[in-house]
Write a protein that holds these residues in place. Structure first.
Motif, PDB file in Angstrom:
ATOM      1  N   SER A 261      42.147  40.897  32.908  1.00 12.89           N
ATOM      2  CA  SER A 261      42.077  41.162  34.344  1.00 12.89           C
ATOM      3  C   SER A 261      43.423  41.683  34.817  1.00 12.89           C
ATOM      4  CB  SER A 261      41.715  39.883  35.110  1.00 12.89           C
ATOM      5  OG  SER A 261      40.443  39.410  34.725  1.00 12.89           O
ATOM      6  N   PRO A 262      43.482  42.936  35.246  1.00  9.87           N
ATOM      7  CA  PRO A 262      44.763  43.492  35.700  1.00  9.87           C
ATOM      8  C   PRO A 262      45.212  42.807  36.982  1.00  9.87           C
ATOM      9  CG  PRO A 262      42.959  44.962  36.265  1.00  9.87           C
ATOM     10  CD  PRO A 262      42.369  43.877  35.414  1.00  9.87           C
ATOM     11  N   PRO A 263      46.520  42.660  37.179  1.00 13.30           N
ATOM     12  CA  PRO A 263      47.008  42.068  38.435  1.00 13.30           C
ATOM     13  C   PRO A 263      46.637  42.957  39.608  1.00 13.30           C
ATOM     14  CG  PRO A 263      48.820  42.999  37.152  1.00 13.30           C
ATOM     15  CD  PRO A 263      47.614  43.025  36.272  1.00 13.30           C
ATOM     16  N   PRO A 264      45.948  42.419  40.622  1.00 18.22           N
ATOM     17  CA  PRO A 264      45.499  43.257  41.738  1.00 18.22           C
ATOM     18  C   PRO A 264      46.656  43.816  42.553  1.00 18.22           C
ATOM     19  CG  PRO A 264      44.272  41.187  41.647  1.00 18.22           C
ATOM     20  CD  PRO A 264      45.440  41.046  40.716  1.00 18.22           C
ATOM     21  N   SER A 265      46.524  45.062  42.963  1.00 18.93           N
ATOM     22  CA  SER A 265      47.502  45.687  43.843  1.00 18.93           C
ATOM     23  C   SER A 265      47.165  45.322  45.287  1.00 18.93           C
ATOM     24  CB  SER A 265      47.459  47.208  43.667  1.00 18.93           C
ATOM     25  OG  SER A 265      46.162  47.704  43.972  1.00 18.93           O
ATOM     26  N   LYS A 266      48.042  45.688  46.213  1.00 22.00           N
ATOM     27  CA  LYS A 266      47.798  45.400  47.625  1.00 22.00           C
ATOM     28  C   LYS A 266      46.512  46.040  48.130  1.00 22.00           C
ATOM     29  CE  LYS A 266      50.068  45.484  52.160  1.00 22.00           C
ATOM     30  NZ  LYS A 266      51.320  45.856  52.900  1.00 22.00           N
ATOM     31  N   PRO A 267      46.235  47.336  47.801  1.00 21.90           N
ATOM     32  CA  PRO A 267      44.958  47.909  48.222  1.00 21.90           C
ATOM     33  C   PRO A 267      43.754  47.163  47.642  1.00 21.90           C
ATOM     34  CG  PRO A 267      46.479  49.650  47.590  1.00 21.90           C
ATOM     35  CD  PRO A 267      47.110  48.355  47.173  1.00 21.90           C
ATOM     36  N   ALA A 268      43.876  46.677  46.412  1.00 20.59           N
ATOM     37  CA  ALA A 268      42.756  45.971  45.791  1.00 20.59           C
ATOM     38  C   ALA A 268      42.424  44.702  46.559  1.00 20.59           C
ATOM     39  CB  ALA A 268      43.085  45.646  44.339  1.00 20.59           C
ATOM     40  N   TRP A 269      43.441  43.978  47.009  1.00 19.49           N
ATOM     41  CA  TRP A 269      43.194  42.766  47.779  1.00 19.49           C
ATOM     42  C   TRP A 269      42.457  43.091  49.071  1.00 19.49           C
ATOM     43  CZ3 TRP A 269      43.284  38.327  45.598  1.00 19.49           C
ATOM     44  CH2 TRP A 269      44.209  38.011  44.594  1.00 19.49           C
ATOM     45  N   ALA A 270      42.861  44.176  49.719  1.00 20.22           N
ATOM     46  CA  ALA A 270      42.222  44.545  50.982  1.00 20.22           C
ATOM     47  C   ALA A 270      40.774  44.969  50.768  1.00 20.22           C
ATOM     48  CB  ALA A 270      43.015  45.669  51.655  1.00 20.22           C
ATOM     49  N   ILE A 271      40.528  45.765  49.739  1.00 19.20           N
ATOM     50  CA  ILE A 271      39.182  46.272  49.506  1.00 19.20           C
ATOM     51  C   ILE A 271      38.267  45.177  48.965  1.00 19.20           C
ATOM     52  CG2 ILE A 271      37.856  47.996  48.208  1.00 19.20           C
ATOM     53  CD1 ILE A 271      40.269  49.817  48.410  1.00 19.20           C
ATOM     54  N   ALA A 272      38.855  44.144  48.345  1.00 23.49           N
ATOM     55  CA  ALA A 272      38.044  43.024  47.877  1.00 23.49           C
ATOM     56  C   ALA A 272      37.289  42.368  49.030  1.00 23.49           C
ATOM     57  CB  ALA A 272      38.920  41.998  47.172  1.00 23.49           C
ATOM     58  N   GLU A 273      37.856  42.416  50.235  1.00 24.74           N
ATOM     59  CA  GLU A 273      37.159  41.878  51.406  1.00 24.74           C
ATOM     60  C   GLU A 273      35.887  42.673  51.682  1.00 24.74           C
ATOM     61  OE1 GLU A 273      39.591  41.337  54.827  1.00 24.74           O
ATOM     62  OE2 GLU A 273      41.316  40.608  53.685  1.00 24.74           O
ATOM     63  N   GLN A 274      35.947  43.982  51.522  1.00 24.62           N
ATOM     64  CA  GLN A 274      34.754  44.806  51.710  1.00 24.62           C
ATOM     65  C   GLN A 274      33.698  44.481  50.649  1.00 24.62           C
ATOM     66  OE1 GLN A 274      35.706  48.985  52.068  1.00 24.62           O
ATOM     67  NE2 GLN A 274      37.674  48.548  53.051  1.00 24.62           N
ATOM     68  N   VAL A 275      34.168  44.258  49.421  1.00 25.98           N
ATOM     69  CA  VAL A 275      33.245  43.888  48.350  1.00 25.98           C
ATOM     70  C   VAL A 275      32.560  42.568  48.688  1.00 25.98           C
ATOM     71  CG1 VAL A 275      33.059  43.246  45.918  1.00 25.98           C
ATOM     72  CG2 VAL A 275      34.554  45.135  46.596  1.00 25.98           C
ATOM     73  N   ASN A 276      33.319  41.617  49.176  1.00 22.86           N
ATOM     74  CA  ASN A 276      32.732  40.329  49.531  1.00 22.86           C
ATOM     75  C   ASN A 276      31.692  40.480  50.638  1.00 22.86           C
ATOM     76  OD1 ASN A 276      32.680  37.346  49.406  1.00 22.86           O
ATOM     77  ND2 ASN A 276      33.470  37.509  51.498  1.00 22.86           N
ATOM     78  N   THR A 277      31.987  41.331  51.618  1.00 22.45           N
ATOM     79  CA  THR A 277      31.016  41.579  52.690  1.00 22.45           C
ATOM     80  C   THR A 277      29.722  42.161  52.129  1.00 22.45           C
ATOM     81  OG1 THR A 277      32.776  41.948  54.315  1.00 22.45           O
ATOM     82  CG2 THR A 277      30.595  42.842  54.824  1.00 22.45           C
TER      83      THR A 277
END
Length: 327
Positions: A261-277
């Motif tokens: 699992s690659p360490p998430p970047s700042k954009p990845a953390w933000a877009i993960a919220e969209q994935v959760n939605t």
């Protein structure tokens, strides 16, 4: 006879003895590599052939345990009989077939597209090739062992000169050109795959820490979110035309088989919220009285997997291929 319970701290004595005997037979027949990754890969294949119904995670665990406790005397004193020799021959045959296929694809890729390839690139290229030739039927220990073997034995200089080793000629002439084009697509869209992997990793860490298997639809959902926000990842807009199924396969291989699992970047953390939605919407949406998330979420509410999006392509346009180098 059902597989032994290998969830304990150490493998059952019978299993350990079988693996050590098989490894000893392998060494006497073909020689043992110096690479610990390759030795563990051999142990993984021996165990998978010995107990084909064993879960992949247990195959990797037991192979690591046997390797950790292995001594030269264990191999020297192991009883090698007809059964252990047959097991070793089958493991070598499987390993040799896949490594030859992988090197055949790499040879064809280098000769056809002639990219700027250095020895440092080979590990990444070999890792991308493995899921193309293994059809997914491979464990982590075997995959890492094969990557190490391919990197160690691939003759990059000869491939760049257009020389095909005799043992690879048949594979290069048969199936390698088509798979080389597929590999070109994989490598071309690798930045997108890395962004998707980061996003899935961020989602799992924040919203589903108990998730064990990453389903194709979760990856597809992350891909859709990344495509809508690819500027945040500084991705080439032309990558919007991709082979979605192939990208999902590569990301799944990285996260589920290699368990990297690659360490998430700042954009990845933000877009993960969209994935959760999106995931929550899947869980809540009903149509005509039928829960369309059936098959998306497993009984434990964690593993997302269904054909709803995993086989849908974003475009019918052909994949982009790296240009041929003039060098």
């Amino acid at each position: 006879m059902p597989p032994e319970d290998l969830t304990a701290a150490a493998p059952a004595p019978e299993t350990a003895a079988t693996l050590i005997s098989g490894l000893s037979a392998y060494g006497r027949l073909y020689g043992l590599p110096n690479s610990s990754e390759q030795v563990q890969g051999i142990l993984g294949t021996l165990l998978r052939l010995y107990q084909p119904d064993l879960p992949a995670a247990l195959v990797d665990t037991v192979a690591q345990q046997v390797l950790d406790g292995l001594t030269p005397d264990d191999l020297k004193n192991a009883i090698v009989d007809r059964a252990s020799s047959a097991l070793a021959k089958a493991a070598h045959r499987w390993q040799q077939q896949l490594s030859d296929q992988a090197k055949g694809v790499l040879t064809s890729y280098v000769q056809r597209y002639r990219p700027t390839v250095t020895p440092d690139d080979l590990s990444s290229m070999a890792t991308s090739v493995i899921p193309l030739v293994s059809d997914g039927a491979i464990t982590r220990s075997e995959a890492l062992g094969l990557v190490s073997l391919v990197v160690q034995t691939f003759d990059l200089e000869s491939a760049l000169r257009g020389v095909i080793p005799a043992e690879l000629a048949a594979r290069v002439n048969a199936t390698a050109p088509a798979l080389a084009q597929t590999l070109a697509t994989v490598l071309n869209q690798k930045p997108m795959a890395e962004a998707v992997s980061e996003t899935v990793a961020a989602y799992v860490e924040k919203y589903a820490p108990g998730l064990v298997n990453i389903g194709s639809d979760l990856i597809a959902t992350a891909l859709s979110a990344v495509l809508k926000n690819q500027v945040d990842f500084d991705l080439d807009l032309q990558l919007a035309v991709i082979d979605q199924t192939l990208l999902i396969e590569q990301v799944s291989f990285q996260l589920n088989v290699l368990r990297q699992s690659p360490p998430p970047s700042k954009p990845a953390w933000a877009i993960a919220e969209q994935v959760n939605t999106a995931v929550e919407q899947y869980r809540q949406t009903q149509s005509s009285g039928v829960d369309i998330t059936a098959g998306l979420v497993s009984n434990d509410g964690l593993s997302i997997s269904s054909p709803l999006t995993s086989t849908r392509r974003l475009s019918d346009r052909p994949p982009q291929i790296p240009p041929r180098s003039n060098s």
